[in-house]
Design a protein around this motif. Structure first.
Motif, mmCIF file in Angstrom:
data_model
loop_
_atom_site.group_PDB
_atom_site.id
_atom_site.type_symbol
_atom_site.label_atom_id
_atom_site.label_comp_id
_atom_site.label_asym_id
_atom_site.label_seq_id
_atom_site.Cartn_x
_atom_site.Cartn_y
_atom_site.Cartn_z
ATOM 1 N N MET A 168 -9.475 18.194 4.094
ATOM 2 C CA MET A 168 -9.804 18.235 2.669
ATOM 3 C C MET A 168 -8.585 17.951 1.787
ATOM 4 O O MET A 168 -8.333 16.821 1.422
ATOM 5 C CB MET A 168 -10.432 19.593 2.326
ATOM 6 C CG MET A 168 -11.779 19.818 3.020
ATOM 7 S SD MET A 168 -12.449 21.482 2.797
ATOM 8 C CE MET A 168 -12.686 21.542 1.020
ATOM 9 N N TYR A 169 -7.827 18.984 1.501
ATOM 10 C CA TYR A 169 -6.700 18.843 0.584
ATOM 11 C C TYR A 169 -5.410 19.274 1.258
ATOM 12 O O TYR A 169 -5.410 19.986 2.246
ATOM 13 C CB TYR A 169 -6.957 19.642 -0.688
ATOM 14 C CG TYR A 169 -8.260 19.258 -1.343
ATOM 15 C CD1 TYR A 169 -8.412 18.002 -1.937
ATOM 16 C CD2 TYR A 169 -9.355 20.117 -1.340
ATOM 17 C CE1 TYR A 169 -9.612 17.625 -2.504
ATOM 18 C CE2 TYR A 169 -10.561 19.747 -1.914
ATOM 19 C CZ TYR A 169 -10.690 18.499 -2.490
ATOM 20 O OH TYR A 169 -11.883 18.122 -3.040
ATOM 21 N N GLY A 178 -3.526 17.096 -3.722
ATOM 22 C CA GLY A 178 -3.671 15.813 -3.051
ATOM 23 C C GLY A 178 -4.520 15.917 -1.796
ATOM 24 O O GLY A 178 -4.861 17.007 -1.332
ATOM 25 N N PHE A 179 -4.869 14.793 -1.246
ATOM 26 C CA PHE A 179 -5.755 14.755 -0.088
ATOM 27 C C PHE A 179 -4.990 14.983 1.211
ATOM 28 O O PHE A 179 -3.803 14.689 1.320
ATOM 29 C CB PHE A 179 -6.489 13.418 -0.038
ATOM 30 C CG PHE A 179 -7.400 13.199 -1.217
ATOM 31 C CD1 PHE A 179 -8.471 14.036 -1.446
ATOM 32 C CD2 PHE A 179 -7.158 12.164 -2.109
ATOM 33 C CE1 PHE A 179 -9.307 13.846 -2.535
ATOM 34 C CE2 PHE A 179 -7.983 11.960 -3.199
ATOM 35 C CZ PHE A 179 -9.056 12.809 -3.419
ATOM 36 N N MET A 212 -11.816 10.054 4.822
ATOM 37 C CA MET A 212 -10.770 9.496 3.958
ATOM 38 C C MET A 212 -10.025 8.357 4.648
ATOM 39 O O MET A 212 -9.752 8.432 5.846
ATOM 40 C CB MET A 212 -9.808 10.600 3.531
ATOM 41 C CG MET A 212 -10.448 11.563 2.543
ATOM 42 S SD MET A 212 -9.345 12.800 1.856
ATOM 43 C CE MET A 212 -9.355 14.056 3.145
ATOM 44 N N PRO A 213 -9.696 7.299 3.901
ATOM 45 C CA PRO A 213 -9.057 6.126 4.521
ATOM 46 C C PRO A 213 -7.629 6.421 4.950
ATOM 47 O O PRO A 213 -6.929 7.221 4.325
ATOM 48 C CB PRO A 213 -9.074 5.091 3.390
ATOM 49 C CG PRO A 213 -9.061 5.902 2.135
ATOM 50 C CD PRO A 213 -9.886 7.130 2.439
ATOM 51 N N PRO A 214 -7.157 5.740 5.999
ATOM 52 C CA PRO A 214 -5.750 5.862 6.388
ATOM 53 C C PRO A 214 -4.873 5.100 5.404
ATOM 54 O O PRO A 214 -5.319 4.161 4.728
ATOM 55 C CB PRO A 214 -5.713 5.225 7.780
ATOM 56 C CG PRO A 214 -6.828 4.235 7.764
ATOM 57 C CD PRO A 214 -7.906 4.843 6.903
ATOM 58 N N TYR A 244 -7.488 1.728 -6.825
ATOM 59 C CA TYR A 244 -7.149 3.041 -6.271
ATOM 60 C C TYR A 244 -7.641 3.207 -4.841
ATOM 61 O O TYR A 244 -8.757 2.812 -4.499
ATOM 62 C CB TYR A 244 -7.767 4.121 -7.158
ATOM 63 C CG TYR A 244 -7.632 5.533 -6.621
ATOM 64 C CD1 TYR A 244 -6.437 6.229 -6.752
ATOM 65 C CD2 TYR A 244 -8.711 6.164 -6.006
ATOM 66 C CE1 TYR A 244 -6.311 7.520 -6.281
ATOM 67 C CE2 TYR A 244 -8.595 7.462 -5.527
ATOM 68 C CZ TYR A 244 -7.401 8.137 -5.669
ATOM 69 O OH TYR A 244 -7.277 9.421 -5.192
ATOM 70 N N PHE A 245 -6.787 3.789 -4.002
ATOM 71 C CA PHE A 245 -7.138 4.223 -2.648
ATOM 72 C C PHE A 245 -6.909 5.740 -2.583
ATOM 73 O O PHE A 245 -5.796 6.205 -2.871
ATOM 74 C CB PHE A 245 -6.250 3.556 -1.598
ATOM 75 C CG PHE A 245 -6.586 2.129 -1.292
ATOM 76 C CD1 PHE A 245 -7.208 1.784 -0.101
ATOM 77 C CD2 PHE A 245 -6.265 1.119 -2.186
ATOM 78 C CE1 PHE A 245 -7.505 0.465 0.196
ATOM 79 C CE2 PHE A 245 -6.550 -0.201 -1.903
ATOM 80 C CZ PHE A 245 -7.175 -0.536 -0.709
ATOM 81 N N GLY A 246 -7.916 6.493 -2.189
ATOM 82 C CA GLY A 246 -7.787 7.950 -2.106
ATOM 83 C C GLY A 246 -7.119 8.386 -0.823
ATOM 84 O O GLY A 246 -7.718 9.073 0.009
ATOM 85 N N ILE A 247 -5.865 8.002 -0.650
ATOM 86 C CA ILE A 247 -5.143 8.284 0.588
ATOM 87 C C ILE A 247 -4.225 9.485 0.404
ATOM 88 O O ILE A 247 -3.911 9.901 -0.715
ATOM 89 C CB ILE A 247 -4.313 7.063 1.032
ATOM 90 C CG1 ILE A 247 -3.313 6.662 -0.050
ATOM 91 C CG2 ILE A 247 -5.235 5.904 1.381
ATOM 92 C CD1 ILE A 247 -2.408 5.519 0.315
ATOM 93 N N SER A 248 -3.805 10.042 1.515
ATOM 94 C CA SER A 248 -2.932 11.212 1.494
ATOM 95 C C SER A 248 -1.491 10.821 1.205
ATOM 96 O O SER A 248 -1.022 9.747 1.623
ATOM 97 C CB SER A 248 -3.008 11.938 2.842
ATOM 98 O OG SER A 248 -2.140 13.051 2.862
#
Length: 345
Positions: A168-169, A178-179, A212-214, A244-248
């Motif tokens: 998750m976060y 953040g992710f 979530m994407p790498p 935007y990419f929701g990456i960590s």
């Protein structure tokens, strides 16, 4: 769990699903349904469920894979924190199609303050009549790390499906921290399982599904925009604001280890509802599934290019085709470094 004879649970982290070798096997990826199942979300839930029905009718899948954020216990949007109730209603809805389905968790299925955590949801999903799911090993990070091995009548593994919890976060435990990402112990487990499969078949190829994407997805996209010919464009676009990419922000080794291991050839994610890009980078095809969401993003119902499903077809000869199944008539493929055209479905 699905009660049909062709599905067997081998152990706490493995299922086998027997498929016919003489015809294609169709896997439908659905992602980010964001179903609220409350009075506040009733109208948008109806639209989302109608979309799922239409996509399933079009795709005619043999297996459905949900890649996270299937339910949305976020009080301001859905009007409820009761993800226990939401999970039961989701299962009732999916069981009605009488098609085997499986899922991974996203970052919203167990929102902060929700009625129950992943462990309880995992136990619930295991009761679904057509659901293939297990919480997996207790000593691994996350819940729902497991394999579904597609096998023939003699038990030979034809195509392993790796299901992973991308968590998750990050540090701090909520959105503003953040992710998160797939953790190193999960990577070790995954590669060890794939190594076992390689011992029986050195040419085995696998698919991985997570939410979530790498980080390498963004890396590949940016290289493609600069004209790097080592990145192969397949379909879709990046339509999130500011690309935007929701990456960590946290370092992860999953993609690099997968390249080194050589078995995973396809990765499927969700998370970024407006992104539909699919490309090949360093020998792995990474694909954003088309989203369903009518509830998570504000005013997303006014957009159409991202909404739909993704059909993954394993052909009788072992080859794999991947295509979008859009709800609307047009899917954007406008990205720099690739074909700047509109694809009519």
């Amino acid at each position: 769990m699905d009660r049909s004879d062709n599905i067997k649970q081998v152990d706490d982290e493995t299922f086998t699903l027997t498929i016919p070798e003489d015809r294609e096997f169709r896997i439908l990826q659905l992602t980010d349904l964001h179903l609220g199942f409350s009075f506040l979300s009733r109208n948008k839930d109806r639209l989302a469920m109608e979309a799922v029905r239409k996509i399933i009718k079009t795709a005619r899948p043999d297996l459905i894979v949900l890649t996270g954020d299937s339910i949305f216990p976020f009080l301001p949007r859905s009007g409820t924190r009761n993800n226990r109730m939401q999970a039961r209603k989701l299962m009732a809805f999916l069981d009605g199609f009488e098609i085997p389905y499986t899922l991974v968790f996203g970052n919203h299925d167990c929102e902060i303050g929700a009625a129950c955590g992943k462990e309880e949801l995992a136990a619930l999903y295991q009761t679904g009549k057509y659901c293939i799911f297990t919480g997996g090993r207790k000593d691994l990070t996350g819940v729902g790390n497991f394999l579904i091995e597609l096998v023939n009548d003699s038990g030979k593994v034809l195509l392993p499906l790796v299901m992973l919890d991308s968590n998750m976060y990050g540090e701090g435990g909520w959105f503003y921290s953040g992710f998160d990402r797939i953790h190193e112990d999960q990577v070790d487990w995954c590669m060890a399982r794939l190594d076992e499969l390689k011992q029986d078949n050195p040419d085995i190829k696998a698919m991985a599904f997570f939410h979530m994407p790498p980080r390498e997805f963004k890396e590949a996209y940016e290289k493609m925009k600069l004209g790097d010919q080592s990145v192969q464009y397949c379909h879709g676009s990046i339509a999130e604001k500011d690309e935007y990419f929701g990456i960590s922000r946290l370092e992860g080794t999953f993609f690099d280890r997968a390249v080194e291991n050589g078995v995973i050839k396809w990765m499927f994610c969700g998370h970024d509802h407006m992104n539909t890009l699919s490309l090949v980078y360093r020998g792995i095809r990474m694909t954003y599934g088309m989203s369903i969401d009518y509830l998570g993003y504000k005013n997303i119902q006014n957009s159409y290019i991202q909404r739909g499903g993704t059909l993954i077809t394993r052909n009788a000869d072992g080859s794999v085709d991947i295509r979008m199944v859009p709800l609307g008539p047009v899917v954007s493929t406008r990205v720099r470094g690739a074909a700047e055209t509109e694809h009519k479905s």
